[in-house]
Design a protein around this motif. Structure first.
Motif, PDB file in Angstrom:
ATOM      1  N   UNK A 183       0.846  -1.184   0.000  1.00  0.00           N
ATOM      2  CA  UNK A 183       0.000   0.000   0.000  1.00  0.00           C
ATOM      3  C   UNK A 183       0.888   1.242   0.000  1.00  0.00           C
ATOM      4  N   UNK A 184       0.571   2.176  -0.861  1.00  0.00           N
ATOM      5  CA  UNK A 184       1.266   3.464  -0.910  1.00  0.00           C
ATOM      6  C   UNK A 184       0.270   4.533  -0.509  1.00  0.00           C
ATOM      7  N   UNK A 185       0.591   5.277   0.551  1.00  0.00           N
ATOM      8  CA  UNK A 185      -0.328   6.282   1.087  1.00  0.00           C
ATOM      9  C   UNK A 185       0.289   7.678   0.976  1.00  0.00           C
ATOM     10  N   UNK A 186      -0.571   8.632   0.626  1.00  0.00           N
ATOM     11  CA  UNK A 186      -0.114  10.017   0.512  1.00  0.00           C
ATOM     12  C   UNK A 186      -1.311  10.951   0.576  1.00  0.00           C
ATOM     13  N   UNK A 216     -17.860   4.005 -11.959  1.00  0.00           N
ATOM     14  CA  UNK A 216     -17.886   2.559 -11.771  1.00  0.00           C
ATOM     15  C   UNK A 216     -16.626   1.993 -11.169  1.00  0.00           C
ATOM     16  N   UNK A 217     -15.937   2.775 -10.337  1.00  0.00           N
ATOM     17  CA  UNK A 217     -14.737   2.266  -9.692  1.00  0.00           C
ATOM     18  C   UNK A 217     -13.532   2.143 -10.596  1.00  0.00           C
ATOM     19  N   UNK A 218     -13.573   2.769 -11.770  1.00  0.00           N
ATOM     20  CA  UNK A 218     -12.430   2.708 -12.665  1.00  0.00           C
ATOM     21  C   UNK A 218     -11.205   3.378 -12.047  1.00  0.00           C
ATOM     22  N   UNK A 219     -10.034   2.950 -12.490  1.00  0.00           N
ATOM     23  CA  UNK A 219      -8.800   3.532 -11.963  1.00  0.00           C
ATOM     24  C   UNK A 219      -8.412   4.756 -12.778  1.00  0.00           C
ATOM     25  N   UNK A 220      -7.519   5.552 -12.220  1.00  0.00           N
ATOM     26  CA  UNK A 220      -6.947   6.668 -12.965  1.00  0.00           C
ATOM     27  C   UNK A 220      -6.164   6.118 -14.156  1.00  0.00           C
ATOM     28  N   UNK A 221      -6.294   6.775 -15.292  1.00  0.00           N
ATOM     29  CA  UNK A 221      -5.660   6.276 -16.511  1.00  0.00           C
ATOM     30  C   UNK A 221      -4.161   6.073 -16.352  1.00  0.00           C
ATOM     31  N   UNK A 239      -7.321   1.745  -6.030  1.00  0.00           N
ATOM     32  CA  UNK A 239      -6.944   2.935  -5.266  1.00  0.00           C
ATOM     33  C   UNK A 239      -8.195   3.664  -4.819  1.00  0.00           C
ATOM     34  N   UNK A 240      -8.054   4.414  -3.736  1.00  0.00           N
ATOM     35  CA  UNK A 240      -9.153   5.233  -3.256  1.00  0.00           C
ATOM     36  C   UNK A 240      -9.264   6.479  -4.140  1.00  0.00           C
ATOM     37  N   UNK A 250      -2.946   3.715  -2.693  1.00  0.00           N
ATOM     38  CA  UNK A 250      -2.781   2.874  -3.878  1.00  0.00           C
ATOM     39  C   UNK A 250      -2.407   1.487  -3.365  1.00  0.00           C
ATOM     40  N   UNK A 251      -3.080   0.467  -3.822  1.00  0.00           N
ATOM     41  CA  UNK A 251      -2.876  -0.866  -3.267  1.00  0.00           C
ATOM     42  C   UNK A 251      -2.722  -1.909  -4.361  1.00  0.00           C
ATOM     43  N   UNK A 252      -1.664  -2.713  -4.266  1.00  0.00           N
ATOM     44  CA  UNK A 252      -1.452  -3.815  -5.205  1.00  0.00           C
ATOM     45  C   UNK A 252      -1.315  -5.106  -4.409  1.00  0.00           C
ATOM     46  N   UNK A 253      -1.951  -6.164  -4.926  1.00  0.00           N
ATOM     47  CA  UNK A 253      -1.883  -7.477  -4.296  1.00  0.00           C
ATOM     48  C   UNK A 253      -1.501  -8.508  -5.352  1.00  0.00           C
ATOM     49  N   UNK A 254      -0.533  -9.342  -5.003  1.00  0.00           N
ATOM     50  CA  UNK A 254      -0.034 -10.368  -5.925  1.00  0.00           C
ATOM     51  C   UNK A 254       0.116 -11.676  -5.165  1.00  0.00           C
ATOM     52  N   UNK A 255      -0.365 -12.800  -5.736  1.00  0.00           N
ATOM     53  CA  UNK A 255      -0.187 -14.092  -5.057  1.00  0.00           C
ATOM     54  C   UNK A 255       1.291 -14.430  -4.875  1.00  0.00           C
ATOM     55  N   UNK A 256       1.596 -15.033  -3.752  1.00  0.00           N
ATOM     56  CA  UNK A 256       2.989 -15.393  -3.475  1.00  0.00           C
ATOM     57  C   UNK A 256       3.410 -16.581  -4.338  1.00  0.00           C
TER      58      UNK A 256
END
Length: 259
Positions: A183-186, A216-221, A239-240, A250-256
């Motif tokens: 998570x990246x917060x700012x 519809x919850x789309x992300x920033x381009x 991202x929020x 900003x949040x990214x999740x990846x399977x280990x």
């Protein structure tokens, strides 16, 4: 070779690296925009096509003017669909099915390298600090190291360019169950994003779009690369809302485990 020459070569290599990262972000942003355009145009065109058939059953078959109008509607829809298929969909094919080269990736060095690149490319010049908060040490996952680095760099660099001078960008990273999450917060600043005198990662139009309300919850381009890389690894990116003075994550999740 002199020390000055070595420093010059290192700086040149670093500039080339950042230029490549920016180009990758721009490529994925372009293809994301084309995807949005393709999707959003098809809805109205399908409606026009359907209503054309409704009108066809209602209009007098012996009325030549009405029949020409219907033929024009059908022809126009067909031309637009063909344009979307041949120009829009074909152009974005390069990243539509992103391939990733899976190999063991050490997470801590990946975080540190991404942060170093973000500091060098934009944060330091803007007076923004990047802080890493993570207990990760020797942990690894099966992933594409280059693509994951691009993702982390873009998240951190975007956060830095969206933050006012003197602010701190904070990145937390950990393994939660079977997922690696970062998570990246700012705190977002519209003024910082729009300041033409400061260094930026994204083009001006992409920075303006990032501040617009999401549909519809789309992300920033501009963050499209993060989404595509995460999904190619079987993960997710989100991202929020990004708005002036908003606390943004900003949040990214990846399977280990490998896919």
């Amino acid at each position: 070779m002199s020390a000055a020459a070595c420093t010059s070569d290192d700086e040149h290599g670093g500039a080339d690296r950042v230029a490549h990262l920016r180009a990758e972000a721009a490529l994925f942003m372009r293809d994301h925009v084309l995807s949005v355009v393709s999707h959003d145009l098809r809805g109205p065109l399908n409606a026009i096509h359907s209503w054309g058939y409704v009108l066809e059953r209602k209009v007098d078959a012996n009325d030549p003017a009405a029949q020409r109008a219907l033929a024009g509607i059908r022809s126009g829809v067909e031309q637009q669909v063909k344009l979307i298929e041949q120009s829009v969909d074909t152009t974005r094919a390069e990243t539509k099915a992103l391939q990733v080269a899976l190999a063991p990736v050490a997470l801590r060095p990946l975080l540190e390298k991404s942060a170093a690149l973000a500091r060098a490319s934009v944060a330091r010049a803007r007076g923004v600090t990047i802080e890493i908060d993570s207990p990760l040490a020797e942990e690894q996952l099966e992933g594409d190291a280059e693509r994951l680095l691009q993702t982390l760099w873009l998240m951190l660099a975007f956060a830095a360019e969206a933050s006012p001078s003197g602010a701190a960008v904070r990145a937390s990273s950990n393994i939660e169950g079977s997922m690696w999450r970062t998570d990246v917060r700012f705190s977002a600043s519209a003024r910082a994003l729009g300041d033409p005198a400061s260094p930026h990662v994204l083009e001006a139009f992409a920075r303006r779009q990032a501040l617009e309300p999401r549909e519809g919850g789309r992300i920033a381009w501009g963050l499209a690369l993060c989404k595509r890389v995460a999904e190619a690894h079987g993960g997710a990116f989100e991202h929020s809302d990004i708005a002036d003075n908003a606390e943004v994550t900003l949040s990214v999740r990846v399977p280990v485990a490998g896919m």
